[in-house]
Write an enzyme that holds these catalytic residues in place. Structure first.
Site, PDB file in Angstrom:
ATOM      1  N   SER A 103     -74.829 -40.348 109.779  1.00 53.13           N
ATOM      2  CA  SER A 103     -75.468 -41.366 110.607  1.00 53.13           C
ATOM      3  C   SER A 103     -74.560 -42.588 110.756  1.00 53.13           C
ATOM      4  O   SER A 103     -73.441 -42.473 111.223  1.00 53.13           O
ATOM      5  CB  SER A 103     -76.827 -41.716 110.005  1.00 53.13           C
ATOM      6  OG  SER A 103     -77.569 -42.541 110.864  1.00 53.13           O
ATOM      7  N   ASP A 287     -80.294 -36.072 113.094  1.00 54.16           N
ATOM      8  CA  ASP A 287     -79.754 -36.948 112.060  1.00 54.16           C
ATOM      9  C   ASP A 287     -79.344 -36.201 110.784  1.00 54.16           C
ATOM     10  O   ASP A 287     -80.135 -35.463 110.194  1.00 54.16           O
ATOM     11  CB  ASP A 287     -80.836 -37.975 111.716  1.00 54.16           C
ATOM     12  CG  ASP A 287     -80.317 -39.153 110.922  1.00 54.16           C
ATOM     13  OD1 ASP A 287     -79.303 -39.013 110.226  1.00 54.16           O
ATOM     14  OD2 ASP A 287     -80.936 -40.224 110.998  1.00 54.16           O
TER      15      ASP A 287
END
Length: 482
Positions: A103, A287
């Site tokens: 991320s 993610d």
């Protein structure tokens, strides 16, 4: 007639609305298919070209710009720790041979891998102080944002991925990571069909009959940061029998449960599914924090996949090694809510938020324990390998037998987090939201905090003193030889 006209207008407006919010999305595959056998991952991490006595590995956690700024502070602080001044200045950053990110941490990991140790310092002005959310749908009360979110994600590749491509990575692809002296770079995402981590590696893309070199770095980083609902999944195409694919030996061993690693077996099954399952035409990524918020999967899988006691280091690297320091930067938030003071609560919104944080916190602890145990086991195997070599083999790989001690190798893990800071500051930083754009004062505070955790780390300072001592010894030997 008026009623019919109104219905027509309503239908037209609704169709236009759907076109605006749904059909205009950029959700196409980010990979190109190849008919030839795609390149496989290298068996070992790149050689640094120096004496090889020190290896630093960095893993940057998820957490949006909060994580990127904190990790940037850690990185710059390591760069200020001078290891040697002769024949030129070397810092701890020169010893980085492995770097990974999830991320927000992936944004920095990829930038360092692309730009190198001499050109990464402008990361603050090119990303941290910029408005990366400028082209994104971020207003939760906007009908357009809500409609897009319901249809799969409020933002697609035309927002954050495009912004990264234009403003940070300069249209670079993974081929840019092949430059000399570039560390091994791992970008982590999550395969939401197989419920497994997804690594942007050559072995992964070979299973997809694709060439990783042609994939844009911005797309990989965007996949790593693609929080559900906020972003649509990043998509990869998977075509069976479209290339001369031969699965690597480690994958075969893992599928036959010979690796001894459940994590590797899970990843092997995911890669096998890309090439063999009839119901998978596309791989959809979200993610990386969903499966690994610390970004340590790359090293864990490389180590588990290795058929040697020294991998992912080569035999020569393992013989030269004296110090290996694995630093994990963790910008995860701890609880700052006050509902524990009263009988009732939390309500729905904070309940969902705290449930997610609880799950991620438990996962982080598990990942850290697994990493520490793996590193201890690896050191034992390294020592056994080194002590089993003949003196002639050591001299051939090391260049000399001077100072050789097969057991003299330090392997340690350091976890840097907000918990290393004083209570008021740690609480303040934990309250910083997980966004891709933050006020400058918060960014500066996070950078300073990252730097403080490095200078306050006993493990890092102890390792630095040992490395400096070894550098002095080598310099004295060179002077004597002259």
């Amino acid at each position: 007639m008026a009623s019919g006209s109104m219905k027509s207008l309503t239908a037209a407006a609704f169709a236009s609305f759907l076109l605006l919010t749904g059909c205009a999305k950029d959700v196409g595959p980010i990979n190109l298919m190849h008919s030839a056998m795609p390149a496989a991952s290298a068996p070992f991490i790149p050689d640094s070209g120096d004496d090889g006595s020190t290896v630093v590995a960095l893993a940057f956690s998820g957490g949006g710009t909060r994580a990127a700024a904190f990790s940037y502070g850690v990185l710059t602080a390591l760069d200020d720790l001078v290891v040697d001044e002769m024949p030129y200045r070397r810092s701890m950053v020169d010893n980085i041979r492995m770097i990974s990110g999830t991320s927000g941490g992936a944004v920095l990991a990829a930038y360092f891998g692309l730009r190198g140790r001499d050109a990464y310092r402008d990361f603050d002005t090119r990303f941290l102080y910029r408005n990366a959310e400028k082209s994104m749908h971020t207003n939760p009360l906007s009908p357009i944002t809500l409609a897009r979110a319901v249809s799969g994600g409020a933002n697609d590749r035309s927002s954050f991925a495009y912004w990264l491509d234009e403003n940070l990575y300069d249209n670079a692809t993974f081929k840019g990571f092949r430059a000399p002296n570039t560390p091994q770079v791992w970008i982590n995402a999550s395969d939401i069909f197989n419920h497994s981590p997804f690594l942007f590696t050559y072995d992964t893309f070979a299973a997809l009959c694709s060439d990783l070199d042609s994939v844009r770095i911005s797309d990989a980083v965007a996949a790593s940061a693609a929080a559900p609902v906020i972003f649509t999944p990043i998509v990869l195409e998977a075509r069976r029998d479209s290339c001369d694919y031969k699965q690597p030996a480690w994958l075969t061993r893992a599928l036959e449960k010979e690796s001894g690693s459940i994590r590797l077996e899970s990843y092997a099954h995911a890669l096998s599914s890309y090439h063999h399952r009839q119901d998978i035409n596309y791989v959809k990524l979200l993610d990386g924090g969903l499966t690994d918020n610390l970004g340590i999967t790359g090293f864990a899988l490389e180590r588990a996949a290795s058929a040697t006691p020294h991998g992912p280091l080569s035999a020569e690297q393992a013989v030269k090694l004296r110090h290996l320091l694995f630093i994990v930067t963790d910008a995860g938030q701890f609880q700052t809510a006050d509902w524990a003071r009263q009988l009732h609560g939390p309500t729905v919104a904070p309940l969902v938020q705290t449930a997610i944080r609880t799950s991620m916190a438990a996962s982080v602890l598990h990942e850290l324990d697994a990493l520490i145990m793996a590193m201890r086991e690896w050191r034992s195997e390294l020592v056994a390998f080194r002590c089993g070599l003949s003196q002639s083999a050591v001299k051939r790989m090391r260049g000399t037998l001077d100072g050789w001690n097969c057991r003299d190798v330090d392997v340690s893990v350091e976890h840097l987090s907000f918990a290393d800071l004083d209570e008021p500051l740690a609480t303040t930083l934990s309250a910083v939201p997980t966004r891709l754009t933050l006020p400058r004062e918060q960014v500066d505070q996070l950078i300073a905090a990252g730097r403080k955790t490095v200078t306050g780390s006993q493990k890092i300072m102890t390792a630095l003193r040992k490395i400096q001592h070894d550098a002095d010894v080598r310099e004295n030997l060179l002077v004597a030889a002259r």
